[in-house]
Design a protein around this motif. Structure first.
Motif, mmCIF file in Angstrom:
data_model
loop_
_atom_site.group_PDB
_atom_site.id
_atom_site.type_symbol
_atom_site.label_atom_id
_atom_site.label_comp_id
_atom_site.label_asym_id
_atom_site.label_seq_id
_atom_site.Cartn_x
_atom_site.Cartn_y
_atom_site.Cartn_z
ATOM 1 N N THR A 92 49.907 58.302 51.080
ATOM 2 C CA THR A 92 50.274 57.238 52.354
ATOM 3 C C THR A 92 51.668 57.048 52.441
ATOM 4 O O THR A 92 52.340 57.356 51.550
ATOM 5 C CB THR A 92 49.591 56.048 51.686
ATOM 6 O OG1 THR A 92 49.979 54.758 52.820
ATOM 7 C CG2 THR A 92 50.212 55.091 50.519
ATOM 8 N N LYS A 97 39.487 52.264 36.889
ATOM 9 C CA LYS A 97 40.061 51.811 38.055
ATOM 10 C C LYS A 97 41.368 52.319 38.574
ATOM 11 O O LYS A 97 41.848 52.245 39.668
ATOM 12 C CB LYS A 97 40.663 50.427 37.424
ATOM 13 C CG LYS A 97 39.602 49.265 37.292
ATOM 14 C CD LYS A 97 40.112 47.903 36.970
ATOM 15 C CE LYS A 97 39.031 46.808 36.897
ATOM 16 N NZ LYS A 97 39.149 45.902 35.959
ATOM 17 N N GLU A 105 47.624 46.613 53.162
ATOM 18 C CA GLU A 105 47.130 45.600 52.150
ATOM 19 C C GLU A 105 48.489 45.625 51.203
ATOM 20 O O GLU A 105 48.667 44.564 50.768
ATOM 21 C CB GLU A 105 45.795 46.548 51.500
ATOM 22 C CG GLU A 105 44.831 46.292 52.106
ATOM 23 C CD GLU A 105 43.422 46.063 51.179
ATOM 24 O OE1 GLU A 105 43.647 46.073 50.030
ATOM 25 O OE2 GLU A 105 42.422 46.581 51.783
ATOM 26 N N GLN A 140 40.300 54.997 40.870
ATOM 27 C CA GLN A 140 39.964 54.446 42.163
ATOM 28 C C GLN A 140 41.090 53.859 43.090
ATOM 29 O O GLN A 140 41.154 54.007 44.075
ATOM 30 C CB GLN A 140 39.311 52.984 41.871
ATOM 31 C CG GLN A 140 38.361 52.293 42.889
ATOM 32 C CD GLN A 140 37.821 50.913 42.148
ATOM 33 O OE1 GLN A 140 37.470 50.845 41.253
ATOM 34 N NE2 GLN A 140 37.773 50.087 43.369
ATOM 35 N N TRP A 141 42.279 53.540 42.065
ATOM 36 C CA TRP A 141 43.678 53.243 43.086
ATOM 37 C C TRP A 141 44.145 54.376 43.618
ATOM 38 O O TRP A 141 44.485 54.029 44.810
ATOM 39 C CB TRP A 141 44.490 52.543 41.979
ATOM 40 C CG TRP A 141 45.667 52.307 42.433
ATOM 41 C CD1 TRP A 141 46.104 51.294 43.695
ATOM 42 C CD2 TRP A 141 47.004 53.019 42.019
ATOM 43 N NE1 TRP A 141 47.330 51.482 43.928
ATOM 44 C CE2 TRP A 141 48.130 52.236 42.999
ATOM 45 C CE3 TRP A 141 47.463 53.643 41.095
ATOM 46 C CZ2 TRP A 141 49.413 52.625 42.758
ATOM 47 C CZ3 TRP A 141 48.850 53.770 40.786
ATOM 48 C CH2 TRP A 141 49.938 53.439 41.839
ATOM 49 N N ARG A 185 44.774 56.797 49.398
ATOM 50 C CA ARG A 185 44.702 57.941 50.226
ATOM 51 C C ARG A 185 44.107 57.345 51.975
ATOM 52 O O ARG A 185 44.299 57.598 52.699
ATOM 53 C CB ARG A 185 43.436 58.991 49.809
ATOM 54 C CG ARG A 185 43.666 59.807 48.873
ATOM 55 C CD ARG A 185 42.506 60.780 48.364
ATOM 56 N NE ARG A 185 42.987 61.428 47.119
ATOM 57 C CZ ARG A 185 43.546 62.571 47.287
ATOM 58 N NH1 ARG A 185 44.077 63.121 48.399
ATOM 59 N NH2 ARG A 185 43.828 63.042 46.050
ATOM 60 N N HIS A 186 43.646 56.200 51.515
ATOM 61 C CA HIS A 186 43.141 55.373 52.890
ATOM 62 C C HIS A 186 43.990 54.260 53.093
ATOM 63 O O HIS A 186 43.350 53.555 53.906
ATOM 64 C CB HIS A 186 41.612 55.051 52.829
ATOM 65 C CG HIS A 186 40.642 56.180 52.074
ATOM 66 N ND1 HIS A 186 40.335 57.412 52.822
ATOM 67 C CD2 HIS A 186 40.295 56.418 50.845
ATOM 68 C CE1 HIS A 186 39.487 58.169 52.142
ATOM 69 N NE2 HIS A 186 39.389 57.290 51.046
ATOM 70 N N GLU A 187 45.126 54.133 52.430
ATOM 71 C CA GLU A 187 45.909 52.859 52.748
ATOM 72 C C GLU A 187 46.711 53.487 53.952
ATOM 73 O O GLU A 187 47.498 54.106 54.007
ATOM 74 C CB GLU A 187 46.632 52.410 51.383
ATOM 75 C CG GLU A 187 47.770 51.536 51.523
ATOM 76 C CD GLU A 187 47.250 50.317 51.857
ATOM 77 O OE1 GLU A 187 47.342 49.889 52.958
ATOM 78 O OE2 GLU A 187 46.694 49.505 50.999
ATOM 79 N N GLU A 198 42.224 56.885 44.883
ATOM 80 C CA GLU A 198 41.359 57.196 45.847
ATOM 81 C C GLU A 198 41.830 56.037 47.143
ATOM 82 O O GLU A 198 41.959 56.577 48.249
ATOM 83 C CB GLU A 198 39.999 56.903 45.620
ATOM 84 C CG GLU A 198 39.433 58.140 44.932
ATOM 85 C CD GLU A 198 39.762 59.541 45.649
ATOM 86 O OE1 GLU A 198 39.663 59.720 46.727
ATOM 87 O OE2 GLU A 198 40.201 60.412 45.017
ATOM 88 N N GLU A 199 42.041 54.877 46.502
ATOM 89 C CA GLU A 199 42.494 53.944 47.651
ATOM 90 C C GLU A 199 43.626 54.180 48.364
ATOM 91 O O GLU A 199 43.671 53.852 49.770
ATOM 92 C CB GLU A 199 42.654 52.332 46.991
ATOM 93 C CG GLU A 199 41.122 51.822 46.785
ATOM 94 C CD GLU A 199 41.237 50.760 45.848
ATOM 95 O OE1 GLU A 199 42.404 50.024 45.649
ATOM 96 O OE2 GLU A 199 40.255 50.031 45.408
#
Length: 387
Positions: free
Chosen positions: A85, A357, A372, A360-361, A366-368, A363-364
């Protein structure tokens, strides 16, 4: 309160900022530090807008802007260099009303020393005991000297000696779980764009570069390791090359370019939130009051906030010193406990305490699109004393 005499133990960021704020309030101020030479801990610091606003309020806006790095963007990359990102900090600046200034710690310390007057700081003064009565408080130094005033500010850092006096017992620092190498290197495009904070993440580790004044990057590497691992500057480069083997070229370039003799290696600790920050005329401030992991970039900012809040309560009450200090404690306890707790939580997420976790972070990210992350930072900034 009028015409107070304030004794400050510790000439770090918190102590010096408090000295400046107290003097501007019209108080007589003496600062003491145990060291023979003032050397800031760590190479750089991200000074977010809440800390910058306090320095602006204290009349240091031009000085801080001159030494601060121009940080306009934030970029997260995977260990292989894939951009996860990348976003502008402008929405944050628009929201909170002040840009952040990453700074070299030495520059910040010198700025504060110049503002307070380096000649007014008494070195080689290790405070070993405190006595107080109804009207005054006295610091007693190792060599037998004494300093008496109306208020004693204990700003003697994470290894504070005065903290046990205030609490009535000693406090153990807690290992957060990772080792941090940090330092400064000349800024250059084969490391990162000069106006971006770039963070490489993977394998529960981080490599980060952030622009500071003087055309340099403040860098750090994080690696989760057991406590007590032995290392020395002679092996830093090999160790980092091994921990970050196969990571992207800018990370390899950084490892080759850093100066091991000017690189700090720290086992990151924090201290559980304290329930009390005050004992009569003695008040804890900065890392002595709230030692936090650096994962929110708020440690220094909280010390700077403390300074303003403390000076404000002393100026705005005429009941008693003890009353003003209690009001400071009420205003600061929850704020700093929140920072400590969230920094610890973030550190756990970043450094693989629960590997799922952390995955998961990644991965998140990549879509941020930055929304947020910036919202979370804005919230932290706007919870400070100057909105």
């Amino acid at each position: 309160m009028d015409n107070l005499k304030v004794i400050i133990i510790g000439a770090g960021m918190g102590g010096l900022t408090t000295g400046i704020a107290m003097r501007q309030a019209g108080y007589e101020v003496e600062i003491y530090d145990r060291v023979s030479q003032l050397r800031p801990a760590g190479a750089g610091i991200s000074l977010w807008s809440n800390g910058v606003k306090v320095l602006n309020r204290l009349g240091l806006s031009q000085e801080i802007a001159a030494i601060g790095g121009q940080m306009n963007r934030v970029t997260y990359c995977s260990q292989t260099g894939e951009k996860l990102t990348d976003f502008s900090l402008q929405p944050l600046i628009d929201c909170v009303g002040q840009r952040p200034y990453p700074v070299a710690r030495t520059d910040l310390q010198n700025m504060l020393l110049n503002a307070f007057g380096a000649e007014n700081v008494q070195l080689n003064s290790k405070c070993v005991a405190i006595e107080q009565d109804a009207d005054s408080v006295t610091a007693i130094f190792e060599d037998g000297r004494k300093a008496t005033g109306d208020v004693l500010v204990a700003a003697d850092g994470t290894h504070s000696i005065t903290r046990s006096y205030v609490l009535g017992h000693a406090v153990e620092r807690r290992y957060v779980g990772y080792v941090n190498w940090n330092g400064l290197v000349p800024a250059s495009d084969d490391l990162a764009p000069k106006d971006s904070w770039v963070i490489y993440v993977g394998e529960h580790k981080r490599a980060s570069m952030m622009p500071v004044g003087g055309d340099r990057f403040y860098f750090f590497f994080d690696v989760p390791l057991p406590t007590g691992t032995v290392s020395s500057p002679g092996t830093y480069r090999e160790e980092l090359a091994s921990f970050f083997k196969g990571w992207a070229d800018p990370v390899q370039n950084l490892i080759q370019r850093l100066d091991p003799l000017k690189t700090n290696r720290v086992e990151i600790h924090d201290v559980d939130p304290l329930k009390t920050l005050v004992r009569d005329r003695v008040v804890l401030l900065g890392d002595a009051a709230h030692s936090t992991a650096p994962d929110l970039g708020q440690g220094g900012c909280q010390a700077i906030e403390d300074a303003l809040v403390l000076a404000t309560y002393l100026q705005t009450t005429n009941i008693s010193v003890a009353d003003a200090l209690k009001r400071y404690e009420t205003a600061r306890c929850d704020r700093v406990a929140d920072i400590i707790t969230r920094a610890r939580k973030r550190s756990n997420m970043t450094h693989g305490k629960d590997p799922e976790k952390t995955q998961q972070w990644y991965e998140e990210l990549r879509h941020e699109d930055g929304t947020e992350i910036l919202n979370a930072i804005s919230k932290t900034i706007l919870a400070g004393p100057l909105h």
